[in-house]
Design a protein around this motif. Structure first.
Motif, PDB file in Angstrom:
ATOM      1  N   ILE A  33     -82.787 -64.667 -73.118  1.00 43.29           N
ATOM      2  CA  ILE A  33     -83.673 -65.811 -72.869  1.00 43.29           C
ATOM      3  C   ILE A  33     -84.154 -65.838 -71.422  1.00 43.29           C
ATOM      4  O   ILE A  33     -85.329 -66.083 -71.143  1.00 43.29           O
ATOM      5  CB  ILE A  33     -82.950 -67.132 -73.207  1.00 43.29           C
ATOM      6  CG1 ILE A  33     -82.794 -67.265 -74.723  1.00 43.29           C
ATOM      7  CG2 ILE A  33     -83.716 -68.334 -72.652  1.00 43.29           C
ATOM      8  CD1 ILE A  33     -82.006 -68.464 -75.149  1.00 43.29           C
ATOM      9  N   SER A  82     -80.038 -73.501 -72.863  1.00 45.81           N
ATOM     10  CA  SER A  82     -79.978 -73.141 -74.280  1.00 45.81           C
ATOM     11  C   SER A  82     -78.561 -73.245 -74.833  1.00 45.81           C
ATOM     12  O   SER A  82     -78.370 -73.372 -76.041  1.00 45.81           O
ATOM     13  CB  SER A  82     -80.507 -71.715 -74.483  1.00 45.81           C
ATOM     14  OG  SER A  82     -79.604 -70.750 -73.966  1.00 45.81           O
ATOM     15  N   THR A 111     -86.223 -68.937 -77.557  1.00 42.47           N
ATOM     16  CA  THR A 111     -85.454 -69.944 -76.834  1.00 42.47           C
ATOM     17  C   THR A 111     -85.132 -71.121 -77.738  1.00 42.47           C
ATOM     18  O   THR A 111     -83.992 -71.606 -77.773  1.00 42.47           O
ATOM     19  CB  THR A 111     -86.237 -70.441 -75.601  1.00 42.47           C
ATOM     20  OG1 THR A 111     -86.549 -69.328 -74.759  1.00 42.47           O
ATOM     21  CG2 THR A 111     -85.430 -71.458 -74.824  1.00 42.47           C
TER      22      THR A 111
END
Length: 241
Positions: free
Chosen positions: A151, A170, A100
């Motif tokens: 993720i 993200s 991440t």
């Protein structure tokens, strides 16, 4: 900023959000699928670096045309390498947390790349067309789709909404990076070739450092994905450009 420019700036982020939304429809990504997705993302980014960034940088440059491309490319790769070195000791040993963090950090040069190309488009020099900018934004959006999914899905057991939020966040740095770069580049036209090459160097570093190692496997799934991603992005750039 007109609607088209705003849409192109947000398109990569939309790709991340769409990928993160996969947590509402799927339980997990199989190992083979994950390798293909990582390979696909690496292929897209490699092709985008060449056709959407380095070639326009060369066309914008004055003789010797290779010099801005070389300096910018090395500087971009070096900048990401430095960032990796500086933050390495702060990385969590948890693989999902590391991934991440890495994706979020490395989304920055993608946003910068879009911002630089959009700046070239807005200046109307003719070197960067709307088709070039669209191909780059779309290619990065497609590449961001598996990243958002990769993720969010491992965090599914923490709650779907929480996992979706993590995947979405993200990608937030991309429109921010694009907007800031767009504001700055609009005042330094002479540096556009260097900045395009800088973005290319940063993206290639991400491919070599993060995506290719994750895509590697004995069955060659990552290679299939990389070849497909490169071919598709090359087609987009050549057909639309």
């Amino acid at each position: 900023m007109n609607v088209k420019i705003l849409f192109l700036a947000l398109l990569p982020f939309i790709g991340t959000v769409a990928g993160a939304a996969g947590v509402f429809f799927f339980r997990k990504i199989g190992s083979k699928t994950e390798k293909i997705l990582y390979g696909f993302a690496s292929g897209v980014m490699m092709a985008a670096s060449v056709w959407s960034l380095l070639i326009p940088a060369e066309e914008m440059s004055k003789d010797p045309k290779w010099l801005p491309c070389f300096i910018g490319f090395v500087a971009g790769a070096g900048f990401l390498m430095l960032l990796d070195f500086l933050v390495l000791k702060y990385r969590n040993t948890n693989k999902t947390a590391m991934l991440t963090f890495a994706v979020t950090l490395h989304n920055l040069p993608e946003g910068m790349a879009v911002g630089v190309v959009l700046a070239g488009l807005m200046q109307g020099a003719g070197t960067v067309s709307f088709s070039d900018a669209f191909a780059l934004s779309l290619g990065i959006a497609i590449q961001n789709f598996p990243e958002g999914a990769i993720i969010s899905l491992p965090k599914r057991n923490e709650g779907r909404l929480k996992a979706f939020t993590a995947g979405t966040l993200s990608g937030v740095v991309e429109p921010i990076g694009a907007g800031l770069t767009l504001l700055l580049v609009s005042h330094v036209t002479a540096f556009l070739p260097y900045l395009l090459a800088f973005a290319a160097g940063a993206m290639i570093y991400v491919v070599a450092e993060e995506l290719i190692p994750e895509a590697h496997d004995e069955l060659g799934m990552g290679t299939i994905g990389a070849t497909t991603g490169f071919a598709m992005m090359m087609l987009l750039d050549m057909a639309l450009g």
